[in-house]
Design a protein around this motif. Structure first.
Motif, PDB file in Angstrom:
ATOM      1  N   VAL A 248      46.600  53.349 -25.765  1.00 16.06           N
ATOM      2  CA  VAL A 248      46.148  52.831 -24.474  1.00 16.06           C
ATOM      3  C   VAL A 248      45.510  53.976 -23.686  1.00 16.06           C
ATOM      4  O   VAL A 248      46.064  55.084 -23.636  1.00 16.06           O
ATOM      5  CB  VAL A 248      47.330  52.233 -23.681  1.00 16.06           C
ATOM      6  N   GLN A 285      52.028  42.285 -22.805  1.00 15.40           N
ATOM      7  CA  GLN A 285      52.090  42.839 -21.450  1.00 15.40           C
ATOM      8  C   GLN A 285      53.526  43.225 -21.095  1.00 15.40           C
ATOM      9  O   GLN A 285      54.467  42.500 -21.433  1.00 15.40           O
ATOM     10  CB  GLN A 285      51.583  41.821 -20.426  1.00 15.40           C
ATOM     11  N   SER A 294      51.748  48.337 -14.427  1.00 17.59           N
ATOM     12  CA  SER A 294      50.728  49.210 -15.003  1.00 17.59           C
ATOM     13  C   SER A 294      49.408  48.493 -15.257  1.00 17.59           C
ATOM     14  O   SER A 294      48.368  49.139 -15.410  1.00 17.59           O
ATOM     15  CB  SER A 294      51.238  49.795 -16.321  1.00 17.59           C
ATOM     16  N   ILE A 296      48.702  46.999 -17.976  1.00 14.33           N
ATOM     17  CA  ILE A 296      48.384  47.122 -19.406  1.00 14.33           C
ATOM     18  C   ILE A 296      48.461  45.759 -20.096  1.00 14.33           C
ATOM     19  O   ILE A 296      49.399  45.004 -19.891  1.00 14.33           O
ATOM     20  CB  ILE A 296      49.363  48.096 -20.102  1.00 14.33           C
TER      21      ILE A 296
END
Length: 473
Positions: A248, A285, A294, A296
């Motif tokens: 990531v 997630q 976050s 993400i």
């Protein structure tokens, strides 16, 4: 006003047998004075704690029941649902208290009350509920502490409701992940039958197979395939194996994942070993813990379910998992989750809004930016090639329902049809070659593979619902 609840499924013998103590209830020892002190912010909390663990309470069950009845407060329901599962001695009393509070069926079991809870998100628990449930879960496995810090349990710090998180019957890492497992050449895999299903992955020419008869015991692998760090999160309960990129932007190291021992709507909650945040396996997630805000979302990579015979024939260079996993399990063909896969029942509660399909019908789903669509695997029985689109993305899907095999590719305005020759498609008078990573034109152009995965309908519909289309062909 409490929304109407659909009639619950009867508790089948299979479900009761599969759930074991999870369905039948677990008689826990008293949680101790410390746990009760945290949970007793009100008299109602103290009464609920008594129903959950009567052995540790200064109140009698009769006294606690009077307090709950006189309060008449629906916020007691989540705590009483805990008692329905974990306190065999007070389950009957909890069931009738729930029926009195809600006006619902007094004969319902824990499974049905969890469905009711999912369908009534407007009901919030009492102030002491989080402390009580935390203490209960830590009495099962103290290692759950890394997921259950008090600051993580604040309602505004979670993407899911704590009352809907269910213990899955195992400890943290009780289902051990396979981290960079040993692989062997296809010719050496004499333990596999041609009919055994495998997860097939190909990245940058690195082709690998992960038999479901092994992955069902582990539900997660962490690997680097074709130079790309990935993890396959396999939720046996929702029939979905999803391949995620674990690198990531902004983070020094790829994520490494494991299984927490917790479920949310019959879907595993995985965790990353760097922060011990809990992640939704279906969405990629984080939903609880340090990474919850976050933003993400893990990117997906294509993964194929196919029979070993078909995968090996199409990819003779493939490697495959060795039986030498470092764990003692019965990796026999069709052993793991045999009864669950053969049954129409769910093992854990999960409501879903759309009855267009049966809850354990298989679908193939694709999610793109702002759009999602599912194709029932039965759709491919009539035609193995479907030209369609997801949002603005035009796709062609090639499927075999018998093998649970679906591959999707971009089609760039072309309309494809079968040629009669395996591994090829025709469009505009030209024959295209199918590979695991793209459709190849003889003169060089390529149409890339589109990431998607197979799942049970209840899981797809339960998470995406009206946000997703369903192919009606």
């Amino acid at each position: 006003m409490i929304p109407a609840h659909r009639a619950p499924q009867p508790a089948s013998p299979l479900r009761r047998r599969l759930l074991g103590t999870a369905a039948a209830g677990l008689l826990l020892p008293g949680l101790g004075a410390g746990a009760f002190a945290q949970a007793q912010s009100t008299d109602l909390d103290a009464a609920i704690a008594t129903l959950v663990s009567p052995a540790g309470s200064p109140l009698s069950v009769a006294e606690a029941s009077v307090i709950i009845r006189e309060a008449g407060d629906l916020s007691a329901a989540p705590g009483l649902i805990l008692a329905m599962r974990f306190a065999r001695a007070t389950r009957r009393e909890a069931r009738f208290l729930l029926a009195e509070l809600t006006g619902e069926n007094p004969g319902w079991g824990w499974f049905d009350w969890m469905l009711w809870q999912q369908n009534n998100p407007q009901i919030t628990p009492t102030p002491g509920f989080a402390a009580l449930k935390k203490a209960l879960l830590l009495s099962i496995d103290p290692n759950f502490e890394v997921f259950l810090r008090d600051d993580y349990l604040a309602r505004d710090r979670m993407k899911i409701r704590f009352e809907e998180i269910a213990w899955g019957g195992v400890a943290k890492d009780g289902i051990p992940s396979l981290d960079f497992p040993e692989r062997i050449a296809a010719r050496e895999a004499d333990y596999l039958r041609d009919s055994d299903p495998v997860f097939g992955v190909s990245i940058n020419g690195d082709v690998r197979a992960y038999p479901l008869r092994i992955m069902g015991w582990h539900e997660m692998f962490n690997e680097v395939i074709g130079g790309v760090p990935v993890a396959l999160a396999y939720c046996t309960l929702c029939g979905a194996g999803i391949l995620f990129e674990t690198e990531v932007a902004g983070r020094d190291d790829p994520f490494v994942f494991g299984s927490s021992g917790f479920l949310y709507r019959s879907n595993k909650l995985m965790f990353d070993r760097a922060t011990h945040s809990l992640w939704n396996q279906f969405t990629g997630q984080p939903v609880m813990g340090p990474l919850v805000d976050s933003g993400i979302t893990l990117a997906q990579r294509p993964v194929t379910i196919a029979t070993w015979g078909d995968w090996r024939a199409q990819n003779p260079q493939t490697t495959v998992l060795s039986l030498n996993t470092g764990h003692r399990r019965d990796y026999g063909s069709g052993v793991v989750y045999r009864e669950y896969f053969a049954s129409p029942d769910l093992m854990f509660p999960a409501a879903h809004p759309n009855d267009a399909l049966r809850q354990k019908d298989y679908i193939f789903g694709i999610r793109t930016l702002g759009a999602a669509k599912a194709w029932p695997l039965d759709s491919f029985a009539a035609t193995p090639v479907i030209n369609d689109q997801v949002g603005g993305l035009e796709v062609v899907l090639i499927g075999d329902p018998d093998g649970r095999t679906v591959r999707a590719y971009e089609r760039a305005g072309l309309s494809f049809r079968p040629t009669g020759t395996p591994g090829t498609l025709s469009a505009g008078g030209t024959t295209w070659q199918m590979t695991e990573e793209a459709l190849l034109h003889p003169d060089g152009p390529r149409l890339p593979r589109v990431a998607g995965h197979v799942a049970y309908w209840f899981a797809w519909d339960g998470y995406l619902g009206l946000r997703a289309e369903l192919h009606q062909g």
